[in-house]
Scaffold this active site. Structure first.
Site, PDB file in Angstrom:
ATOM      1  CB  ALA A  23       2.271  -0.280  -0.732  1.00 38.98           C
ATOM      2  CG  ASP A  24       5.121   0.334   4.896  1.00 40.71           C
ATOM      3  OD1 ASP A  24       3.953   0.768   4.839  1.00 40.71           O
ATOM      4  OD2 ASP A  24       6.038   0.951   5.463  1.00 40.71           O
ATOM      5  CB  SER A  25       1.738  -3.587   6.808  1.00 40.43           C
ATOM      6  OG  SER A  25       2.564  -3.023   7.807  1.00 40.43           O
ATOM      7  CG  ASP A  34       2.957   2.923   2.572  1.00 39.55           C
ATOM      8  OD1 ASP A  34       2.856   4.000   3.176  1.00 39.55           O
ATOM      9  OD2 ASP A  34       4.049   2.445   2.204  1.00 39.55           O
ATOM     10  CB  VAL A  35      -1.564  -2.043   2.659  1.00 40.75           C
ATOM     11  CG1 VAL A  35      -2.839  -2.809   2.345  1.00 40.75           C
ATOM     12  CG2 VAL A  35      -0.464  -2.419   1.664  1.00 40.75           C
TER      13      VAL A  35
END
Ligand SMILES: NC(=O)c1ccc[n+]([C@@H]2O[C@H](COP(=O)([O-])OP(=O)(O)OC[C@H]3O[C@@H](n4cnc5c(N)ncnc54)[C@H](OP(=O)(O)O)[C@@H]3O)[C@@H](O)[C@H]2O)c1
Lengths: 81, 258
Positions: free
Chosen positions: A33-35, A37-38
């Site tokens: 999860a990249d930023s 996705d978060v």
């Protein structure tokens, strides 16, 4: 479904990983999860549980377990199914 | 200018420029639907402040980057109000990266929220404006034609938004809908801090010929004007609100005698 299961389902859907690889110890990086996705996950969880997760709090989450624990603390006991 | 009896939807209306626009339209009599993404507290506060002006306010959560959420929002508006007079496509997001670091996800995230949302919201809004006409104003930025560090994908999304504004203006004109955009320079909001914190800290932001930075109210004033009948013959334009920043060099303001 427990809170943890619901969040795991949300997370897996966003990052396209198998739910089984997401444990309480998994970091966001482990879950791929990249930023962005978060942010998406936070928004989806906020909507699902009717809570607000300030970014300052979210930044403290070191792993999936921290995320789940925070939500568990915010969601009133009686609303849990 | 009076918007009495009009209903306006402001996407990203809970804070920043969107909040100022909602308050401005409300002060002139419009009922306001405040859309937000994650900051419910801000949206609810804005709704309260709008209601204090004696009009109706409604808060609706929707990620405008998600077409299904846009549909849900407009279904709600259709069910609850049955019409819409004004759409302000203001919500924006973006990934601050140099061009070499922009990946597909960053590109799509930004384009979906900043550009595609305006198309999808306009399509749904146009149907709710059927038979009564309406106004659509979207928020652009000088970054659509000026180059700023790490602003690339947002700048591109805004350039596309301005082109979309022209197409919408022409194709929705027969439906009695006026479509325009407002392009702002640096406005003191959280977005500004995100992209230009360093420059701000260094006091490095170029001075505008008008002698001060643009405020959220400066932008809201022009948006409100574009929503009024006085602006009826302005179509498909991006009106720049920048205190002369984009046309005058900073050296200009050094010669000020006040
Ligand atoms: N500030 C500037 O210097 C400047 C300059 C030129 C143009 N603009 C443009 O003016 C507009 C407003 O900017 P601002 O500075 O007021 O922005 P901001 O302070 O960063 O606020 C962004 C707004 O957009 C909403 N938003 C973000 N992503 C969203 C999504 N996926 N779905 C729905 N809403 C979403 C936010 O909602 P939440 O509150 O729920 O997060 C918030 O209300 C933008 O189009 C921006 O590009 C700004």
């Amino acid at each position: 479904m427990s809170i943890e299961e619901q969040i795991r389902e949300i997370m897996a859907k966003i990052t396209h990983v198998e739910q089984s690889i997401i444990t309480r110890e998994s970091t966001f990086k482990d879950i791929k999860a990249d930023s962005l996705d978060v942010v998406q996950a936070l928004a989806a969880v906020e909507e699902t549980f009717g809570i607000e997760i300030p970014d300052e709090e979210a930044q403290k989450f070191e792993n999936f377990g921290d995320f789940v624990s925070y939500v568990e603390r915010q969601v009133p006991q009686q609303e849990r199914v | 200018m009076s918007f009495e009896g009009k209903l306006a939807l402001v996407t990203g209306g809970g804070r920043g420029i969107g909040r100022a626009i909602g308050l401005k339209l409300a002060a002139q009599g419009a009922d306001i639907i405040v859309n937000f993404f994650r900051r419910r507290d801000a949206a609810e506060q804005t709704a309260k402040d709008i209601e204090a002006l004696g009009v109706r306010a409604e808060v609706v959560r929707a990620n405008v980057g998600d077409p299904a959420k846009i549909d849900e929002m407009f279904d709600m508006i259709g069910d609850k109000f049955g019409h819409l007079d004004i759409l302000i496509s203001n919500a924006a997001s973006g990934v601050g990266r140099p061009v070499m670091d922009i990946d597909v996800k960053a590109w799509e995230w930004t384009m979906d929220i900043n550009t595609r949302a305006c198309l999808l919201c306009s399509q749904r809004a146009a149907r709710l404006m059927e038979g009564r006409g309406g106004k659509i104003v979207s928020l652009s930025s000088l970054g659509s034609f000026l180059v700023w560090p790490t602003y690339a994908v947002v700048g591109v999304s805004k350039a596309a938004l301005e082109a979309l504004t022209r197409y919408l203006a022409v194709e929705l004109a027969p439906r009695g809908i006026c479509v325009n955009a407002v392009g702002a320079s640096f406005v003191q909001t959280e977005a500004l801090k995100f992209y230009f914190e360093e420059q701000l800290a260094l006091g490095n932001l170029p001075i505008t010929p008008a002698g001060r930075m643009v405020t959220t109210e400066d932008v809201a004033n022009v948006v409100a004007f574009l929503c009024s009948e006085e602006a009826f013959m302005i179509r498909g334009q991006t009106i720049i609100v920048d205190g002369g920043f984009s046309i005058g060099s900073a050296a200009f303001s050094l010669g000020r005698k006040d």
